[in-house]
Design a protein around this motif. Sequence first.
Motif, mmCIF file in Angstrom:
data_model
loop_
_atom_site.group_PDB
_atom_site.id
_atom_site.type_symbol
_atom_site.label_atom_id
_atom_site.label_comp_id
_atom_site.label_asym_id
_atom_site.label_seq_id
_atom_site.Cartn_x
_atom_site.Cartn_y
_atom_site.Cartn_z
ATOM 1 N N GLY A 187 0.808 -1.211 0.000
ATOM 2 C CA GLY A 187 0.000 0.000 0.000
ATOM 3 C C GLY A 187 0.841 1.261 0.000
ATOM 4 O O GLY A 187 1.955 1.271 0.531
ATOM 5 N N HIS A 230 -1.384 6.554 -2.178
ATOM 6 C CA HIS A 230 -2.278 6.716 -3.324
ATOM 7 C C HIS A 230 -3.003 5.440 -3.727
ATOM 8 O O HIS A 230 -4.014 5.496 -4.423
ATOM 9 N N ARG A 231 -2.467 4.281 -3.317
ATOM 10 C CA ARG A 231 -3.041 3.002 -3.747
ATOM 11 C C ARG A 231 -3.046 2.025 -2.581
ATOM 12 O O ARG A 231 -2.100 1.980 -1.793
ATOM 13 N N SER A 232 -4.078 1.215 -2.522
ATOM 14 C CA SER A 232 -4.082 0.095 -1.583
ATOM 15 C C SER A 232 -3.272 -1.047 -2.190
ATOM 16 O O SER A 232 -2.914 -1.021 -3.377
ATOM 17 N N ASP A 275 -4.337 -3.992 -2.925
ATOM 18 C CA ASP A 275 -5.134 -4.594 -3.998
ATOM 19 C C ASP A 275 -5.085 -3.748 -5.266
ATOM 20 O O ASP A 275 -5.024 -4.294 -6.380
ATOM 21 N N GLN A 276 -5.110 -2.432 -5.111
ATOM 22 C CA GLN A 276 -5.048 -1.570 -6.288
ATOM 23 C C GLN A 276 -3.699 -1.696 -6.996
ATOM 24 O O GLN A 276 -3.637 -1.708 -8.226
ATOM 25 N N ILE A 277 -2.644 -1.804 -6.227
ATOM 26 C CA ILE A 277 -1.314 -1.994 -6.823
ATOM 27 C C ILE A 277 -1.290 -3.278 -7.635
ATOM 28 O O ILE A 277 -0.829 -3.311 -8.781
ATOM 29 N N SER A 278 -1.812 -4.349 -7.047
ATOM 30 C CA SER A 278 -1.842 -5.633 -7.743
ATOM 31 C C SER A 278 -2.677 -5.558 -9.013
ATOM 32 O O SER A 278 -2.266 -6.051 -10.076
ATOM 33 N N ASN A 279 -3.842 -4.922 -8.935
ATOM 34 C CA ASN A 279 -4.715 -4.817 -10.107
ATOM 35 C C ASN A 279 -4.087 -3.956 -11.198
ATOM 36 O O ASN A 279 -4.159 -4.295 -12.393
ATOM 37 N N ASP A 280 -3.481 -2.839 -10.814
ATOM 38 C CA ASP A 280 -2.864 -1.954 -11.805
ATOM 39 C C ASP A 280 -1.727 -2.655 -12.547
ATOM 40 O O ASP A 280 -1.591 -2.516 -13.770
#
Length: 499
Positions: free
Chosen positions: A113, A116-118, A120-125
């Motif tokens: 995390g 700017h990103r969680s 999960d968001q890092i993984s998805n991006d």
Amino acid sequence: MSRPPAIVRGVLAAIVFAAPMAAQRPKTPAKQQAAATSSFDRRVIPAPGKTPELIVPFWNKVSLANGAQLVVSEKRGLPLVSFRINFIGGANQYEPADKTGLANFVAGMLSEGTTHRSGDQISNDLQLLGTDIDAEIDGESGRISFESTRNRFAPTLAILADLLENPTFPQEALDRLKARTIVSLTQNRDRTSGIANIVFPKTLFTTEHPYGRTVSETSVKAIRRDDLLSFYRTYFRPGHAVITVVGDISQAEAKRAIDAALKGWNSGGSVPDFGYPAAPAPKPTTIFLVDKPGAAQSTFALGEVGPPRITPDYFALRVMNEMLGVLFQSRLNHNIREVKGYSYGVSSRFAFGKGPGAFRAGGDVVTAKTDSALIEFMKELRDIRGPRPPTNDELAQAKASLVQSLPSGFASVNGVNDNIASIYTQDLPEDYYQVFTRAVNAVTREDVVRVAQKYIDPEHLTIVIVGDRSKIEAPLAATKIAPIVVLDVNGNPTSSRPR
């Protein structure tokens, strides 16, 4: 025994009968003609192919405004780019002695995390970009890296910059990582090889030396979130960073993209001191026996303090060790695996750190042959010192293995990046790979014997053997190779008397 269901029997029948039926089909005229005109003789061993040629790529180096060094090597042909931020110095230089494992925790949690990103968001991006970002910190260096297609380079670099500049190290993620690590340590103590990997360095160097420390349940429990933040602020500084970029990109393009993405990475930091405490003085050869009741095998780890990477004997040691314990047909493996059948494989290696890394030989041996295997280990270590000097064939095979395996390391953008990065993290001369072949081929049989005598001393070995004590202690004592000292699974002495 019950029969398989009808549908399964039908599939099995198709597998069993399809191949023979296909094999009985008559050859077509074209196939008959090809078979008749073929000059390939399957009774003759094919001649070896051409020796691979090493082509060392060119690279440019420039300093960035924040103090980091930028090294770029163009490798056209495929639209791929390999990117690495390499940090000179690692856990041994930056990690508190009582919190071993902290560096790994910091590297592992960069992707949990940012502001700017969680996680999960890092993984998805990254998944949408078809790439991943890896971070790791070893004993003497660290890196954050990725490989991407050329058109995904800039957006991937932007995510890496976010991880580098804005990590949050969430407490819940740290708690999960600590719990998972403790489980792994518990499982590791159930394997003889895992126990040996803890006990050997501790016994050889002691925990007063960074080379003797390993992650423990105690050190893991001592780590707090504030420790991660402190390590992060101290470690991830451009003053000891070398950025290496390899692939379908020019130096100007790479510098422009990096300046834009890492504009918030402020200057600071410097290359650390690699001074190490003196290693313990050599002691007479001793067998340190760790009891693992019911073990089906015994794990050997025997060796001594070796030289640092900067030793002028480096190439002679590489050639010597290739024939001793690296090649499949090396002396140790040929004897203990192929001739005696005591093991599935044994080997040897030199650590070659910035300080005096360990020489270590060993492997897993069937319990009933523990004493016999030790005898053979000692025989080979003595023989390489002169009683049985290397033959011309052994010397040629060892040199060929080192020289011919080198070009494959430059076949991919990641391989090129790894090799260029090692120049700077290990403080090697920039023409290291150009002179490698010449240096290896210059090693003589006399050099091999000389370095074996200098760096392998059968009279001053630390021998760690992990296995079922009730079955192996008496036979080991009967060899009269060395006295036996019993240790627990953490490498601490027990109340048992030595034999």
